[in-house]
Design an enzyme around this catalytic site. Structure first.
Site, PDB file in Angstrom:
ATOM      1  N   GLY A  67     -82.700   4.903 -57.417  1.00 21.94           N
ATOM      2  CA  GLY A  67     -83.731   4.413 -56.662  1.00 21.94           C
ATOM      3  C   GLY A  67     -83.203   3.262 -55.299  1.00 21.94           C
ATOM      4  O   GLY A  67     -83.783   2.345 -55.203  1.00 21.94           O
ATOM      5  N   SER A  77     -82.122   3.422 -52.167  1.00 21.68           N
ATOM      6  CA  SER A  77     -82.207   3.599 -50.565  1.00 21.68           C
ATOM      7  C   SER A  77     -83.277   2.799 -49.894  1.00 21.68           C
ATOM      8  O   SER A  77     -83.260   2.593 -48.797  1.00 21.68           O
ATOM      9  CB  SER A  77     -82.571   5.052 -50.310  1.00 21.68           C
ATOM     10  OG  SER A  77     -83.681   5.602 -50.838  1.00 21.68           O
ATOM     11  N   TYR A 134     -86.543  -2.403 -53.547  1.00 18.44           N
ATOM     12  CA  TYR A 134     -85.759  -3.392 -54.433  1.00 18.44           C
ATOM     13  C   TYR A 134     -84.730  -2.803 -54.897  1.00 18.44           C
ATOM     14  O   TYR A 134     -83.502  -3.331 -55.321  1.00 18.44           O
ATOM     15  CB  TYR A 134     -86.637  -3.790 -55.585  1.00 18.44           C
ATOM     16  CG  TYR A 134     -87.943  -4.864 -55.470  1.00 18.44           C
ATOM     17  CD1 TYR A 134     -87.303  -6.084 -55.215  1.00 18.44           C
ATOM     18  CD2 TYR A 134     -88.993  -4.682 -55.450  1.00 18.44           C
ATOM     19  CE1 TYR A 134     -87.858  -7.086 -55.129  1.00 18.44           C
ATOM     20  CE2 TYR A 134     -89.848  -5.865 -55.234  1.00 18.44           C
ATOM     21  CZ  TYR A 134     -89.331  -7.081 -55.101  1.00 18.44           C
ATOM     22  OH  TYR A 134     -90.194  -8.049 -54.780  1.00 18.44           O
ATOM     23  N   ALA A 194     -84.123  12.274 -59.346  1.00 21.58           N
ATOM     24  CA  ALA A 194     -83.329  11.414 -60.377  1.00 21.58           C
ATOM     25  C   ALA A 194     -83.956  11.696 -61.792  1.00 21.58           C
ATOM     26  O   ALA A 194     -83.198  11.479 -62.582  1.00 21.58           O
ATOM     27  CB  ALA A 194     -83.549   9.802 -60.190  1.00 21.58           C
ATOM     28  N   TYR A 214    -103.978  -2.632 -60.641  1.00 25.42           N
ATOM     29  CA  TYR A 214    -102.896  -2.716 -60.812  1.00 25.42           C
ATOM     30  C   TYR A 214    -102.483  -2.878 -62.492  1.00 25.42           C
ATOM     31  O   TYR A 214    -102.124  -1.952 -63.177  1.00 25.42           O
ATOM     32  CB  TYR A 214    -101.854  -3.680 -60.048  1.00 25.42           C
ATOM     33  CG  TYR A 214    -100.269  -3.490 -59.999  1.00 25.42           C
ATOM     34  CD1 TYR A 214     -99.865  -2.465 -59.272  1.00 25.42           C
ATOM     35  CD2 TYR A 214     -99.701  -3.735 -61.080  1.00 25.42           C
ATOM     36  CE1 TYR A 214     -98.517  -2.103 -59.086  1.00 25.42           C
ATOM     37  CE2 TYR A 214     -98.332  -3.222 -61.141  1.00 25.42           C
ATOM     38  CZ  TYR A 214     -97.724  -2.641 -60.106  1.00 25.42           C
ATOM     39  OH  TYR A 214     -96.521  -2.219 -60.026  1.00 25.42           O
ATOM     40  N   LYS A 258     -96.348   0.434 -66.516  1.00 25.75           N
ATOM     41  CA  LYS A 258     -95.357  -0.369 -66.778  1.00 25.75           C
ATOM     42  C   LYS A 258     -95.288  -1.190 -67.916  1.00 25.75           C
ATOM     43  O   LYS A 258     -94.451  -1.554 -68.498  1.00 25.75           O
ATOM     44  CB  LYS A 258     -95.673  -1.617 -65.648  1.00 25.75           C
ATOM     45  CG  LYS A 258     -95.682  -1.274 -64.189  1.00 25.75           C
ATOM     46  CD  LYS A 258     -94.386  -0.941 -63.832  1.00 25.75           C
ATOM     47  CE  LYS A 258     -94.103  -0.728 -62.388  1.00 25.75           C
ATOM     48  NZ  LYS A 258     -92.842  -0.364 -61.934  1.00 25.75           N
ATOM     49  N   LEU A 266     -94.398  -7.441 -52.255  1.00 24.38           N
ATOM     50  CA  LEU A 266     -93.888  -7.078 -51.100  1.00 24.38           C
ATOM     51  C   LEU A 266     -93.968  -5.732 -50.295  1.00 24.38           C
ATOM     52  O   LEU A 266     -94.572  -4.991 -51.093  1.00 24.38           O
ATOM     53  CB  LEU A 266     -92.184  -7.352 -51.212  1.00 24.38           C
ATOM     54  CG  LEU A 266     -91.555  -8.609 -51.557  1.00 24.38           C
ATOM     55  CD1 LEU A 266     -90.102  -8.592 -51.838  1.00 24.38           C
ATOM     56  CD2 LEU A 266     -91.808  -9.626 -50.273  1.00 24.38           C
ATOM     57  N   VAL A 267     -94.002  -5.895 -48.911  1.00 20.72           N
ATOM     58  CA  VAL A 267     -94.342  -4.927 -48.459  1.00 20.72           C
ATOM     59  C   VAL A 267     -93.099  -3.876 -48.394  1.00 20.72           C
ATOM     60  O   VAL A 267     -91.911  -4.101 -48.241  1.00 20.72           O
ATOM     61  CB  VAL A 267     -94.359  -5.124 -46.742  1.00 20.72           C
ATOM     62  CG1 VAL A 267     -94.738  -3.811 -46.067  1.00 20.72           C
ATOM     63  CG2 VAL A 267     -95.323  -6.182 -46.478  1.00 20.72           C
TER      64      VAL A 267
HETATM   65  P1  NAD Z   1     -89.715   1.832 -52.484  1.00 21.97           P
HETATM   66  O1  NAD Z   1     -90.799   2.884 -52.146  1.00 21.97           O
HETATM   67  O2  NAD Z   1     -89.077   1.003 -51.557  1.00 21.97           O
HETATM   68  O3  NAD Z   1     -88.503   2.724 -53.046  1.00 21.97           O
HETATM   69  C1  NAD Z   1     -88.385   3.612 -53.995  1.00 21.97           C
HETATM   70  C2  NAD Z   1     -86.899   4.312 -54.364  1.00 21.97           C
HETATM   71  O4  NAD Z   1     -87.198   5.310 -55.196  1.00 21.97           O
HETATM   72  C3  NAD Z   1     -86.224   4.813 -53.057  1.00 21.97           C
HETATM   73  O5  NAD Z   1     -84.919   4.508 -52.951  1.00 21.97           O
HETATM   74  C4  NAD Z   1     -86.598   6.353 -53.126  1.00 21.97           C
HETATM   75  O6  NAD Z   1     -85.852   7.180 -52.566  1.00 21.97           O
HETATM   76  C5  NAD Z   1     -86.410   6.312 -54.915  1.00 21.97           C
HETATM   77  N1  NAD Z   1     -86.978   7.651 -55.240  1.00 21.97           N
HETATM   78  C6  NAD Z   1     -88.344   7.992 -55.466  1.00 21.97           C
HETATM   79  N2  NAD Z   1     -88.524   9.312 -56.254  1.00 21.97           N
HETATM   80  C7  NAD Z   1     -87.337   9.488 -56.661  1.00 21.97           C
HETATM   81  C8  NAD Z   1     -86.705  10.681 -57.203  1.00 21.97           C
HETATM   82  N3  NAD Z   1     -87.579  11.628 -57.725  1.00 21.97           N
HETATM   83  N4  NAD Z   1     -85.337  10.677 -57.436  1.00 21.97           N
HETATM   84  C9  NAD Z   1     -84.592   9.751 -56.923  1.00 21.97           C
HETATM   85  N5  NAD Z   1     -84.949   8.705 -56.198  1.00 21.97           N
HETATM   86  C10 NAD Z   1     -86.289   8.495 -56.228  1.00 21.97           C
HETATM   87  O7  NAD Z   1     -90.138   1.186 -53.902  1.00 21.97           O
HETATM   88  P2  NAD Z   1     -90.107  -0.361 -54.421  1.00 21.97           P
HETATM   89  O8  NAD Z   1     -91.293  -1.162 -53.913  1.00 21.97           O
HETATM   90  O9  NAD Z   1     -88.825  -0.925 -53.762  1.00 21.97           O
HETATM   91  O10 NAD Z   1     -90.164  -0.241 -55.974  1.00 21.97           O
HETATM   92  C11 NAD Z   1     -89.139  -0.116 -56.808  1.00 21.97           C
HETATM   93  C12 NAD Z   1     -89.575  -0.664 -58.184  1.00 21.97           C
HETATM   94  O11 NAD Z   1     -89.820  -2.383 -57.963  1.00 21.97           O
HETATM   95  C13 NAD Z   1     -90.730  -0.045 -58.727  1.00 21.97           C
HETATM   96  O12 NAD Z   1     -90.558   0.057 -60.270  1.00 21.97           O
HETATM   97  C14 NAD Z   1     -92.008  -1.057 -58.441  1.00 21.97           C
HETATM   98  O13 NAD Z   1     -92.987  -0.629 -59.371  1.00 21.97           O
HETATM   99  C15 NAD Z   1     -91.122  -2.290 -58.622  1.00 21.97           C
HETATM  100  N6  NAD Z   1     -91.922  -3.372 -57.812  1.00 21.97           N
HETATM  101  C16 NAD Z   1     -92.223  -3.279 -56.598  1.00 21.97           C
HETATM  102  C17 NAD Z   1     -93.165  -4.361 -55.935  1.00 21.97           C
HETATM  103  C18 NAD Z   1     -93.594  -4.484 -54.544  1.00 21.97           C
HETATM  104  O14 NAD Z   1     -94.331  -5.302 -54.222  1.00 21.97           O
HETATM  105  N7  NAD Z   1     -93.117  -3.646 -53.595  1.00 21.97           N
HETATM  106  C19 NAD Z   1     -93.209  -5.530 -56.773  1.00 21.97           C
HETATM  107  C20 NAD Z   1     -92.802  -5.723 -58.153  1.00 21.97           C
HETATM  108  C21 NAD Z   1     -92.263  -4.630 -58.530  1.00 21.97           C
END
Ligand code: NAD
Length: 395
Positions: free
Chosen positions: A48, A50, A53, A112, A235, A244, A274-275
């Site tokens: 994940g 690209s 996080y 993935a 959530y 989770k 975060l956005v």
């Molecule tokens: P994001 O949407 O910015 O990025 C998701 C990533 O997953 C991308 O790189 C995408 O290409 C990849 N992805 C999705 N489906 C895929 C697949 N089938 N195969 C390969 N790659 C795949 O997401 P994010 O907000 O950075 O979230 C990442 C983690 O952080 C999650 O577990 C989320 O719950 C957690 N998180 C997010 C926040 C927030 O506010 N955004 C806060 C705390 C925790």
């Protein structure tokens, strides 16, 4: 072509290649400005990688501790006359910058969750890196084709047990309204756990361990969110919260496995709201984020993905001691978000926000500009009036 933002609901269907590259460069510059992370990982797999996080983790590993990185992601490639999704351009920009800095970087574009991608990654690790020191699991996906059954499971963002009504904002139109979300069915809950729970993380670690590709002492980390009570029904206590919890169950299993492999460990890090592309799809949460940004910026404690992850690596995962964990064994980089002064202020503002006072009472402007930045728009130094080639091949 001239590429402009085209927003449809909570998604932007265009992305700017040069803007995405400038965004990645901003993150690289931030990590470099913080100096090297002593004792950081040298061979890192990010699942994940690209966006959000995961991208921040890859950049921190590469530019904070000189790591060779492999990134797995699922994006729509560019075509002649049609932009890619932003993670495509981010990955290209990252790879160029990493290689220019003499760092190994290899990309795997595909699902993935599939056995096929796992096998490709394992073969590449064997051939190029030997073993891995850190596995970051940072997927956020709405669906998962099950690798054994082929059944496609879909995740939902719904409450459990009873309908949930709260305020929400249409971030594009700036309209605050009330939304009611019907509760998830049992099948929807179990599907959400199948997609966003810990099973796939376990499969990755199992595949790597079986192939002897985890270096002694290797670590793994996955990300979660808890947030304030105002969002708990949708959530923490909703369908995604159940997934989770399953991620935390998986963390304990993986931790035991990694402990036996030269005293490694697996951790869950609770990150800040975060956005990102994923969080913008959750009802209610964007309004909370717009309020939170205003309060944290005023206090000087606002962080984005890159600040969060650089802090996680430098002060928890690789600071030379044990990470500081909460009672459930999780690392908390949501600590500054959750302090009572901030949360009390959110509670005070929440009932008072309306469409009319949205701009004044929240940082909706900051939300919007962060959202556009995800797609490469609004970056300093990018000429958005100039012709831009949307079709950029992966390197
Ligand atoms: P994001 O949407 O910015 O990025 C998701 C990533 O997953 C991308 O790189 C995408 O290409 C990849 N992805 C999705 N489906 C895929 C697949 N089938 N195969 C390969 N790659 C795949 O997401 P994010 O907000 O950075 O979230 C990442 C983690 O952080 C999650 O577990 C989320 O719950 C957690 N998180 C997010 C926040 C927030 O506010 N955004 C806060 C705390 C925790």
């Amino acid at each position: 072509m001239i590429i402009t933002p085209k927003i449809r609901g909570f998604i932007c269907v265009t992305a700017h290649p040069d803007g995405c590259a400038a965004h990645v460069q901003e993150w690289i510059n931030y990590v470099k400005s913080k100096g090297p992370i002593t004792g950081g990982p040298k061979r890192v797999l990010v699942v994940g990688s690209s966006m959000g996080y995961g991208l921040a983790s890859r950049i921190t590993a590469a530019f904070g501790s000189g790591a060779a990185t492999m990134g797995v992601f699922f994006e729509r490639p560019s075509e002649e006359g049609r932009p890619a999704t932003p993670g495509w351009y981010n990955s290209i920009a990252f790879t160029q910058a990493a290689r220019a800095a003499g760092l190994y970087a290899r990309n795997f574009m595909g699902d993935a969750f599939s056995t096929e991608i796992k096998q490709q990654v394992l073969a590449a690790i064997k051939a190029d890196l030997g073993q891995i020191d850190l596995v970051v699991y940072s997927l956020a996906s709405p669906r998962r084709p099950h690798p054994q059954t082929g059944v496609i499971h879909k995740s939902v963002l719904k409450p459990i047990g009873a309908p949930y009504t709260n305020k929400t904002v249409d971030t594009d139109k700036g309209i605050v309204s009330e939304v009611t979300i019907e509760p998830a069915t049992e099948t929807e809950i179990s599907d959400t756990i199948t997609v966003m729970g810990g099973q796939d993380w376990e499969l990755w670690i199992q595949a790597l361990a079986d192939a002897h590709l985890l270096a002694p002492g290797a670590q793994s980390v996955a990300y979660t969110y808890i947030g304030p009570e105002v969002t708990w029904d949708i959530y923490k206590n909703g369908s995604i919260g159940m997934a989770k919890l399953d991620l935390e169950r998986a963390a304990r299993q993986i931790d035991a496995r990694l402990k036996a492999n030269g005293n490694g460990r697996a951790l869950i890090s609770v990150n800040k709201a975060l956005v990102t592309q994923s969080s913008s799809a959750i009802p209610v949460v964007p309004l909370y984020i717009a309020i939170l940004y205003k309060l944290m910026k005023a206090r000087g404690t606002h962080e984005g993905c890159i600040e969060q992850i650089q802090r996680l690596f430098a002060t928890q995962l690789y600071h030379g001691g044990q990470p500081q964990c909460d009672e459930a064994g999780r690392v908390r980089v949501d600590d500054w978000e959750m302090i009572p002064e901030i949360q009390d202020a959110v509670c005070a503002i929440w009932p008072a926000v309306t469409t009319e006072n949205l701009e004044a009472m929240t940082d909706i402007a900051g939300y919007r500009s962060e959202f556009l930045k995800l797609f490469g728009f609004g970056l300093a130094g990018v000429n958005y009036d100039a012709d831009s080639e949307p079709h950029v091949p992966m390197n």
